[in-house]
Design a protein around this motif. Sequence first.
Motif, PDB file in Angstrom:
ATOM      1  N   ASN A   7       0.852  -1.183   0.000  1.00  0.00           N
ATOM      2  CA  ASN A   7       0.000   0.000   0.000  1.00  0.00           C
ATOM      3  C   ASN A   7       0.891   1.236   0.000  1.00  0.00           C
ATOM      4  O   ASN A   7       1.651   1.445   0.948  1.00  0.00           O
ATOM      5  CB  ASN A   7      -0.838  -0.036   1.277  1.00  0.00           C
ATOM      6  N   ALA A   9       1.365   5.540  -0.748  1.00  0.00           N
ATOM      7  CA  ALA A   9       0.734   6.851  -0.918  1.00  0.00           C
ATOM      8  C   ALA A   9       1.773   7.816  -1.468  1.00  0.00           C
ATOM      9  O   ALA A   9       2.943   7.763  -1.088  1.00  0.00           O
ATOM     10  CB  ALA A   9       0.195   7.357   0.415  1.00  0.00           C
ATOM     11  N   ARG A  18       2.862  13.145 -10.493  1.00  0.00           N
ATOM     12  CA  ARG A  18       1.950  12.093 -10.008  1.00  0.00           C
ATOM     13  C   ARG A  18       1.677  11.069 -11.107  1.00  0.00           C
ATOM     14  O   ARG A  18       1.688   9.861 -10.874  1.00  0.00           O
ATOM     15  CB  ARG A  18       0.626  12.687  -9.512  1.00  0.00           C
ATOM     16  N   SER A  35      -2.214   5.285  -3.767  1.00  0.00           N
ATOM     17  CA  SER A  35      -3.157   6.380  -3.505  1.00  0.00           C
ATOM     18  C   SER A  35      -2.426   7.684  -3.772  1.00  0.00           C
ATOM     19  O   SER A  35      -1.322   7.894  -3.260  1.00  0.00           O
ATOM     20  CB  SER A  35      -3.623   6.344  -2.048  1.00  0.00           C
ATOM     21  N   PHE A  37      -2.301  11.944  -3.783  1.00  0.00           N
ATOM     22  CA  PHE A  37      -2.831  13.119  -3.100  1.00  0.00           C
ATOM     23  C   PHE A  37      -2.204  14.368  -3.704  1.00  0.00           C
ATOM     24  O   PHE A  37      -1.014  14.383  -3.988  1.00  0.00           O
ATOM     25  CB  PHE A  37      -2.538  13.039  -1.594  1.00  0.00           C
ATOM     26  N   LEU A  43      -3.416  14.442   2.048  1.00  0.00           N
ATOM     27  CA  LEU A  43      -2.823  13.222   2.597  1.00  0.00           C
ATOM     28  C   LEU A  43      -3.151  13.084   4.079  1.00  0.00           C
ATOM     29  O   LEU A  43      -3.598  12.032   4.531  1.00  0.00           O
ATOM     30  CB  LEU A  43      -1.302  13.218   2.397  1.00  0.00           C
ATOM     31  N   TYR A  46      -6.658  12.140   4.854  1.00  0.00           N
ATOM     32  CA  TYR A  46      -6.871  10.721   4.572  1.00  0.00           C
ATOM     33  C   TYR A  46      -6.296   9.844   5.686  1.00  0.00           C
ATOM     34  O   TYR A  46      -6.955   8.924   6.172  1.00  0.00           O
ATOM     35  CB  TYR A  46      -6.240  10.358   3.225  1.00  0.00           C
ATOM     36  N   PRO A  55      -0.938   3.199   4.707  1.00  0.00           N
ATOM     37  CA  PRO A  55       0.064   2.822   3.694  1.00  0.00           C
ATOM     38  C   PRO A  55       1.298   2.186   4.333  1.00  0.00           C
ATOM     39  O   PRO A  55       1.656   2.507   5.467  1.00  0.00           O
ATOM     40  CB  PRO A  55       0.433   4.149   3.037  1.00  0.00           C
ATOM     41  N   ILE A  58       4.976   5.999   2.427  1.00  0.00           N
ATOM     42  CA  ILE A  58       4.475   7.281   1.924  1.00  0.00           C
ATOM     43  C   ILE A  58       5.614   8.013   1.230  1.00  0.00           C
ATOM     44  O   ILE A  58       6.699   8.149   1.794  1.00  0.00           O
ATOM     45  CB  ILE A  58       3.956   8.162   3.090  1.00  0.00           C
TER      46      ILE A  58
END
Length: 148
Positions: A7, A9, A18, A35, A37, A43, A46, A55, A58
């Motif tokens: 996971n 971010a 991005r 994910s 942001f 962020l 979230y 996550p 990150i």
Amino acid sequence: MSDKILNIALADDDEDDRMLFNEAIDEIAIRTKLSLFNHGQELMDYLTLPNIVLPNLIFLDLNMPIKNGQQCLLEIRSNPRLKDLCVAIYSTSSSEKDIEETFLNGANIYVNKPNNFSKLREVVEKVLQLNWQYHTSNLNKETFLFRI
């Protein structure tokens, strides 16, 4: 091969960055859920939601409007629920001051944004393959700044 999904971010205000990061993740043979942001506040909003899967890693851009990467890092490290998350600073800045400050504030690694896609893919893949337990237990200034 583990069925575990990594996971991830990414908080970055640059839409192109991005998009390229997302494409790099898609090309890597590691199962991930990314994910995205647009800025640090998005962020943090979230991360503080109840019942989310936090996550594993990150990626934080330093220079963002509303809430920058440095502010996010401090918030993450001061929140008991988030303080153990792995945080990679992901920035175009190679300023000693930025590197030093993020190291002292508890980031796990500092990655300079590569200037071409193949280098980006290589960097992201290497960072995702790090043994984070080993990396964070042996953290020093030399291992903090990730060079490729």
